[in-house]
Design a protein around this motif. Structure first.
Motif, PDB file in Angstrom:
ATOM      1  N   ASN A 254       0.787  -1.218   0.000  1.00 39.87           N
ATOM      2  CA  ASN A 254       0.000   0.000   0.000  1.00 39.87           C
ATOM      3  C   ASN A 254       0.820   1.269   0.000  1.00 39.87           C
ATOM      4  O   ASN A 254       0.422   2.277  -0.553  1.00 39.87           O
ATOM      5  CB  ASN A 254      -0.905   0.000   1.229  1.00 39.87           C
ATOM      6  CG  ASN A 254      -2.138  -0.830   0.963  1.00 39.87           C
ATOM      7  OD1 ASN A 254      -2.569  -0.931  -0.168  1.00 39.87           O
ATOM      8  ND2 ASN A 254      -2.668  -1.437   1.991  1.00 39.87           N
ATOM      9  N   ALA A 255       1.943   1.195   0.658  1.00 34.63           N
ATOM     10  CA  ALA A 255       2.745   2.407   0.784  1.00 34.63           C
ATOM     11  C   ALA A 255       3.540   2.682  -0.486  1.00 34.63           C
ATOM     12  O   ALA A 255       4.357   3.576  -0.524  1.00 34.63           O
ATOM     13  CB  ALA A 255       3.672   2.293   1.992  1.00 34.63           C
ATOM     14  N   SER A 256       3.315   1.907  -1.527  1.00 37.00           N
ATOM     15  CA  SER A 256       4.123   2.079  -2.738  1.00 37.00           C
ATOM     16  C   SER A 256       3.278   2.355  -3.976  1.00 37.00           C
ATOM     17  O   SER A 256       3.678   2.084  -5.091  1.00 37.00           O
ATOM     18  CB  SER A 256       4.965   0.828  -2.978  1.00 37.00           C
ATOM     19  OG  SER A 256       5.671   0.498  -1.826  1.00 37.00           O
ATOM     20  N   GLN A 257       2.059   2.893  -3.773  1.00 40.31           N
ATOM     21  CA  GLN A 257       1.193   3.100  -4.932  1.00 40.31           C
ATOM     22  C   GLN A 257       1.599   4.296  -5.780  1.00 40.31           C
ATOM     23  O   GLN A 257       1.537   4.266  -6.990  1.00 40.31           O
ATOM     24  CB  GLN A 257      -0.253   3.280  -4.458  1.00 40.31           C
ATOM     25  CG  GLN A 257      -0.819   2.004  -3.850  1.00 40.31           C
ATOM     26  CD  GLN A 257      -2.006   2.289  -2.937  1.00 40.31           C
ATOM     27  OE1 GLN A 257      -2.407   3.443  -2.792  1.00 40.31           O
ATOM     28  NE2 GLN A 257      -2.548   1.258  -2.346  1.00 40.31           N
ATOM     29  N   LYS A 258       1.993   5.355  -5.123  1.00 41.20           N
ATOM     30  CA  LYS A 258       2.288   6.576  -5.881  1.00 41.20           C
ATOM     31  C   LYS A 258       3.667   6.517  -6.526  1.00 41.20           C
ATOM     32  O   LYS A 258       4.555   5.839  -6.028  1.00 41.20           O
ATOM     33  CB  LYS A 258       2.243   7.780  -4.935  1.00 41.20           C
ATOM     34  CG  LYS A 258       0.866   8.108  -4.419  1.00 41.20           C
ATOM     35  CD  LYS A 258       0.914   9.484  -3.782  1.00 41.20           C
ATOM     36  CE  LYS A 258      -0.404   9.817  -3.112  1.00 41.20           C
ATOM     37  NZ  LYS A 258      -0.286  11.021  -2.284  1.00 41.20           N
ATOM     38  N   ASP A 259       3.819   7.286  -7.627  1.00 37.80           N
ATOM     39  CA  ASP A 259       5.115   7.312  -8.299  1.00 37.80           C
ATOM     40  C   ASP A 259       6.113   8.186  -7.570  1.00 37.80           C
ATOM     41  O   ASP A 259       7.301   8.100  -7.771  1.00 37.80           O
ATOM     42  CB  ASP A 259       4.948   7.822  -9.726  1.00 37.80           C
ATOM     43  CG  ASP A 259       4.720   6.659 -10.670  1.00 37.80           C
ATOM     44  OD1 ASP A 259       4.953   5.511 -10.227  1.00 37.80           O
ATOM     45  OD2 ASP A 259       4.300   6.888 -11.811  1.00 37.80           O
ATOM     46  N   ARG A 260       5.589   9.089  -6.738  1.00 36.01           N
ATOM     47  CA  ARG A 260       6.466  10.007  -6.014  1.00 36.01           C
ATOM     48  C   ARG A 260       6.096   9.997  -4.536  1.00 36.01           C
ATOM     49  O   ARG A 260       4.934   9.894  -4.176  1.00 36.01           O
ATOM     50  CB  ARG A 260       6.278  11.457  -6.530  1.00 36.01           C
ATOM     51  CG  ARG A 260       6.728  11.675  -7.960  1.00 36.01           C
ATOM     52  CD  ARG A 260       8.164  12.196  -8.004  1.00 36.01           C
ATOM     53  NE  ARG A 260       8.791  11.950  -9.298  1.00 36.01           N
ATOM     54  CZ  ARG A 260       8.744  12.809 -10.319  1.00 36.01           C
ATOM     55  NH1 ARG A 260       8.126  13.945 -10.195  1.00 36.01           N
ATOM     56  NH2 ARG A 260       9.349  12.528 -11.445  1.00 36.01           N
ATOM     57  N   ASP A 261       7.096  10.088  -3.700  1.00 31.46           N
ATOM     58  CA  ASP A 261       6.872  10.416  -2.307  1.00 31.46           C
ATOM     59  C   ASP A 261       7.500  11.786  -2.087  1.00 31.46           C
ATOM     60  O   ASP A 261       7.806  12.476  -3.055  1.00 31.46           O
ATOM     61  CB  ASP A 261       7.479   9.338  -1.394  1.00 31.46           C
ATOM     62  CG  ASP A 261       6.621   8.073  -1.353  1.00 31.46           C
ATOM     63  OD1 ASP A 261       5.476   8.162  -0.905  1.00 31.46           O
ATOM     64  OD2 ASP A 261       7.101   7.003  -1.766  1.00 31.46           O
ATOM     65  N   TYR A 262       7.716  12.146  -0.834  1.00 30.75           N
ATOM     66  CA  TYR A 262       8.277  13.470  -0.572  1.00 30.75           C
ATOM     67  C   TYR A 262       9.559  13.403   0.239  1.00 30.75           C
ATOM     68  O   TYR A 262       9.745  12.513   1.066  1.00 30.75           O
ATOM     69  CB  TYR A 262       7.283  14.343   0.203  1.00 30.75           C
ATOM     70  CG  TYR A 262       6.108  14.742  -0.621  1.00 30.75           C
ATOM     71  CD1 TYR A 262       6.235  15.652  -1.656  1.00 30.75           C
ATOM     72  CD2 TYR A 262       4.858  14.180  -0.369  1.00 30.75           C
ATOM     73  CE1 TYR A 262       5.141  16.002  -2.437  1.00 30.75           C
ATOM     74  CE2 TYR A 262       3.756  14.524  -1.138  1.00 30.75           C
ATOM     75  CZ  TYR A 262       3.912  15.445  -2.171  1.00 30.75           C
ATOM     76  OH  TYR A 262       2.837  15.775  -2.936  1.00 30.75           O
ATOM     77  N   LEU A 263      10.406  14.386  -0.037  1.00 33.65           N
ATOM     78  CA  LEU A 263      11.454  14.724   0.918  1.00 33.65           C
ATOM     79  C   LEU A 263      10.910  15.927   1.672  1.00 33.65           C
ATOM     80  O   LEU A 263      10.229  16.771   1.099  1.00 33.65           O
ATOM     81  CB  LEU A 263      12.731  15.146   0.197  1.00 33.65           C
ATOM     82  CG  LEU A 263      13.475  14.056  -0.549  1.00 33.65           C
ATOM     83  CD1 LEU A 263      14.549  14.691  -1.426  1.00 33.65           C
ATOM     84  CD2 LEU A 263      14.120  13.105   0.435  1.00 33.65           C
ATOM     85  N   VAL A 264      11.199  16.005   2.946  1.00 36.25           N
ATOM     86  CA  VAL A 264      10.723  17.135   3.731  1.00 36.25           C
ATOM     87  C   VAL A 264      11.936  17.931   4.204  1.00 36.25           C
ATOM     88  O   VAL A 264      12.883  17.360   4.755  1.00 36.25           O
ATOM     89  CB  VAL A 264       9.892  16.650   4.940  1.00 36.25           C
ATOM     90  CG1 VAL A 264       9.412  17.836   5.750  1.00 36.25           C
ATOM     91  CG2 VAL A 264       8.721  15.813   4.466  1.00 36.25           C
ATOM     92  N   LEU A 265      11.919  19.228   3.936  1.00 33.55           N
ATOM     93  CA  LEU A 265      12.986  20.118   4.409  1.00 33.55           C
ATOM     94  C   LEU A 265      12.446  20.903   5.595  1.00 33.55           C
ATOM     95  O   LEU A 265      11.400  21.535   5.505  1.00 33.55           O
ATOM     96  CB  LEU A 265      13.371  21.119   3.314  1.00 33.55           C
ATOM     97  CG  LEU A 265      14.036  20.588   2.052  1.00 33.55           C
ATOM     98  CD1 LEU A 265      14.198  21.714   1.038  1.00 33.55           C
ATOM     99  CD2 LEU A 265      15.383  19.992   2.394  1.00 33.55           C
ATOM    100  N   ILE A 266      13.171  20.854   6.698  1.00 33.51           N
ATOM    101  CA  ILE A 266      12.722  21.572   7.890  1.00 33.51           C
ATOM    102  C   ILE A 266      13.843  22.472   8.394  1.00 33.51           C
ATOM    103  O   ILE A 266      14.992  22.040   8.501  1.00 33.51           O
ATOM    104  CB  ILE A 266      12.308  20.580   9.003  1.00 33.51           C
ATOM    105  CG1 ILE A 266      11.051  19.825   8.572  1.00 33.51           C
ATOM    106  CG2 ILE A 266      12.074  21.292  10.328  1.00 33.51           C
ATOM    107  CD1 ILE A 266      10.582  18.788   9.562  1.00 33.51           C
ATOM    108  N   ASN A 267      13.487  23.718   8.676  1.00 34.12           N
ATOM    109  CA  ASN A 267      14.457  24.648   9.237  1.00 34.12           C
ATOM    110  C   ASN A 267      14.388  24.563  10.768  1.00 34.12           C
ATOM    111  O   ASN A 267      13.498  25.130  11.395  1.00 34.12           O
ATOM    112  CB  ASN A 267      14.153  26.069   8.751  1.00 34.12           C
ATOM    113  CG  ASN A 267      15.231  27.045   9.164  1.00 34.12           C
ATOM    114  OD1 ASN A 267      15.620  27.120  10.331  1.00 34.12           O
ATOM    115  ND2 ASN A 267      15.743  27.794   8.196  1.00 34.12           N
ATOM    116  N   TRP A 268      15.348  23.828  11.348  1.00 32.15           N
ATOM    117  CA  TRP A 268      15.286  23.597  12.798  1.00 32.15           C
ATOM    118  C   TRP A 268      15.567  24.865  13.587  1.00 32.15           C
ATOM    119  O   TRP A 268      15.085  25.046  14.690  1.00 32.15           O
ATOM    120  CB  TRP A 268      16.216  22.469  13.233  1.00 32.15           C
ATOM    121  CG  TRP A 268      17.681  22.688  12.945  1.00 32.15           C
ATOM    122  CD1 TRP A 268      18.368  22.220  11.859  1.00 32.15           C
ATOM    123  CD2 TRP A 268      18.634  23.412  13.731  1.00 32.15           C
ATOM    124  NE1 TRP A 268      19.679  22.623  11.920  1.00 32.15           N
ATOM    125  CE2 TRP A 268      19.880  23.348  13.059  1.00 32.15           C
ATOM    126  CE3 TRP A 268      18.571  24.108  14.934  1.00 32.15           C
ATOM    127  CZ2 TRP A 268      21.039  23.954  13.544  1.00 32.15           C
ATOM    128  CZ3 TRP A 268      19.721  24.721  15.422  1.00 32.15           C
ATOM    129  CH2 TRP A 268      20.936  24.639  14.728  1.00 32.15           C
TER     130      TRP A 268
END
Ligand code: CUK
Ligand code: CUA
Length: 620
Positions: A254-268
């Motif tokens: 299920n966790a592999s349906q989409k062609d893209r996932d995301y990278l998340v950039l966070i300014n700590w």
């Protein structure tokens, strides 16, 4: 293509087939006797000489830290961290028992040495426990676990630990989303009640203590491997996500349906500033900040399907994602991301997080033909990156600026992480690379159905990588760090300190104090006896009443290297270790009556066998 990759990933057999083909290759590569000899010389460290690097390696679900020397690949030590360890009495003595907090095992994936100005400073090593939501600090002066912190609200801090460039924070993103505050919420409330959490932990080196500074609250995606920025990107952390579908079942993928996932950039830094204003909610005493409430602190970047690792280049200008299902490495530019952010140029929004278009951050995709299952990226000092390929069982060397693939070498087999010498610093030195493999197959003498794991050592100082040796290792190698040996300054004896609480340094001061049903022993361990009570007729025998709480404080007054004493109490399931100059405490209730021999478990001198005593428990 993708189906093929999936089949290969799911059916490990295919991976092994590929690996077998490579295996046939390596013999050819090293068939000259002189080549073999020179390879052997590169890993041979003669008696009396020492290795050039420490390899500080994850012990996976053993919960422990494994220490090796490089290039010899000799295992030097197991340092107990998250799991009880009989050999050292870890988890038995009072301090370690309290640190373990009742847990008997952990799952240690990612070590991170403390950093100063982006360089390993060799003082402490931090470790994550994926199983029981903890972080540990190992003191590299004594190779002892100094502190363990239990992290609330987490669903497995798999994506940690990684440190910011001056160890301001140690970040641990969660793997499984979960409701916070131990709340119960059925899975059909996943979208609204489950949260992805990143713990931001500080460590006080003087006090040797952790402090949970704040937690970042995120949508319930699964966060995976992560890294901290360096230099230009020093205020940022970058994390991979692989479940933007919110799949809560693994029945299909299920966790592999989409062609893209995301990278998340966070300014700590922005988040830390927000926390410092005091204007953030608290849950059970933990400050929780939602970056969507803090302007400019979070952005998402689409990345090829189901990324596993993401690593920031030593100069801090780029981050490289390895897509385990899209078999390529993707190079992203921090500068491009900053430009898009500055211009407010976004492709849309997901859960209130601005999404930067893939093309606006992308520098290049690197896709070595037939290389399958890229997991993690490492670096050398000449602008090259190295990726482990889990499915095709190889490491691939390529140039970051051009994307050109420069070399490929088989490993034995199925590598997870690789680690290069000084690899996570701003200045990797490009000498060695070690692949931590999940499967050794039949490389070593058989020990039955379960084979050992293995590690492959490469010399990466030349244009191509040279395989030096494969060694079996204990379960289970995930990440490790390789640090120059002279950066770690150990003490080999605990300094004598007469003011240390509960310590006793002269035989005449050994004594037993009784308060109600508590019996405190202030004793000595030395070659080749225990002294519990200097006044007693038998100074090495302690008599208590059944039901008494017994507290042994023992000081090892042998201030010589390696004269460690043990303290095993028969049939009480207890053992502790007292290192030279150390004071250690063992506390228990004497609930069984009878006569229980005590003996030194650690061979300490020719009279080691004589080092013994008795615990006598009078029946009630
Ligand atoms: S994970 Cu193990 S191979 Cu826990 Cu670092 Cu990628
Ligand atoms: Cu002390 Cu053996």
């Amino acid at each position: 293509m993708l189906n093929k990759v999936l089949t290969a990933l799911l059916g490990l057999t295919s991976g092994l087939l590929v690996a077998t083909v490579f295996f046939a290759d390596i013999g050819k590569q090293d068939d000259g006797a002189s080549t073999l000899q020179s390879v052997a010389e590169k890993v041979y460290v003669p008696q009396g000489q020492k290795d050039e690097y420490y390899l500080l390696s994850s012990g996976g679900h053993s919960g422990q830290l494994f220490v090796y020397g490089v290039p010899s690949m000799r295992k030097i030590r197991t340092v107990p961290v998250f799991s009880v360890d009989a050999a050292t009495g870890y988890g038995f003595d009072k301090h370690s028992k309290e640190m373990l907090g009742g847990y008997t095992w952990g799952d240690f994936h990612h070590p991170a040495v403390s950093e100063t100005a982006g360089d390993y400073d060799g003082e402490f090593l931090f470790a994550n426990d994926v199983a029981n939501n903890r972080i540990a600090a190992v003191d590299l002066t004594y190779f002892h676990t100094a502190d363990i912190l239990k992290l609330p609200n987490m669903g497995g801090p798999h994506a940690g630990v990684f440190v910011t460039q001056n160890t301001e924070y140690i970040a641990l993103p969660t793997r499984f989303a979960r409701p916070v505050s131990d709340e119960y919420a059925a899975l059909d409330r996943y979208d609204e009640a489950y949260k992805g959490i990143v713990s931001m932990v500080q460590f006080d080196r003087e006090e040797r203590k952790f402090n949970l500074a704040y937690q970042i609250v995120l949508p319930p995606w699964s966060y995976d491997l992560s890294d901290a920025g360096k230099k230009v990107s020093g205020d940022w952390i970058v994390m991979t996500t692989y479940n933007t579908e919110f799949a809560t079942s693994n029945q299909e993928i299920n966790a592999s349906q989409k062609d893209r996932d995301y990278l998340v950039l966070i300014n700590w830094r922005k988040l830390a500033d927000q926390v410092a204003t005091g204007d953030v909610p608290e849950v059970d005493g933990v400050k929780m900040v939602d970056p969507r409430d803090v302007e400019g602190s979070i952005f998402a970047v689409p990345t090829p399907k189901s990324p596993h690792g993401v690593d920031v280049t030593p100069d801090g200008t780029r981050f490289i994602a390895a897509g385990k299902l899209a078999p390529l490495m993707t190079v992203f530019s921090f500068q491009k991301a900053f430009n898009a952010i500055e211009q407010g140029k976004f492709a849309g929004e997901e859960f209130g997080i601005p999404v930067i278009a893939y093309e606006d951050v992308l520098e290049r995709e690197v896709d070595p033909p037939g290389a399958l299952g890229p997991l993690h990226t490492q670096f050398d000092d000449r602008g090259n990156a190295f990726n482990t390929m889990f499915i095709s069982s190889e490491v691939v060397k390529w140039n970051i600026d051009t994307g050109q693939v420069l070399d490929r070498k088989p490993v034995f087999y199925s590598p997870g992480h690789a680690t290069s010498s000084e690899g996570d610093t701003v200045a990797p030195d490009g000498k060695y690379l070690i692949a931590g493999n999940k499967i050794a197959k039949d490389s070593f003498l058989s020990v039955g159905p379960s084979h050992p794991e293995s590690a492959d050592l490469f010399d990466i100082s030349g244009d191509t990588m040279q395989h030096l040796v494969s060694v079996p290792v204990d379960p289970e190698p995930h990440y490790s760090q390789m640090i120059k040996a002279d950066k770690i300054k150990t003490e080999v004896v605990y300094a004598k300190d007469e003011n240390r609480p509960n310590s006793v340094w002269a035989s005449k001061d050994a004594r037993v104090e009784r308060k109600g049903n508590e019996v405190h022993v202030y004793g000595i361990a030395m070659r080749s006896k225990y002294i519990f009570d200097a006044e007693a007729e038998r100074p090495d025998a302690l008599t208590v009443k059944q039901g008494d709480r017994v507290v042994f404080h023992l000081t090892n007054i042998d201030l010589d290297q390696d004269i460690t004493h043990g303290f095993g109490i028969m049939d009480y399931d207890l053992n502790m270790e007292v290192q030279p100059g150390q004071t250690n405490t063992l506390e228990f209730v004497a609930d069984k009556s009878g006569v229980f021999p005590i003996y030194c478990t650690n061979f300490c001198s020719a009279l080691h066998q004589e080092m013994s005593g008795y615990l006598l428990v009078e029946p009630q």
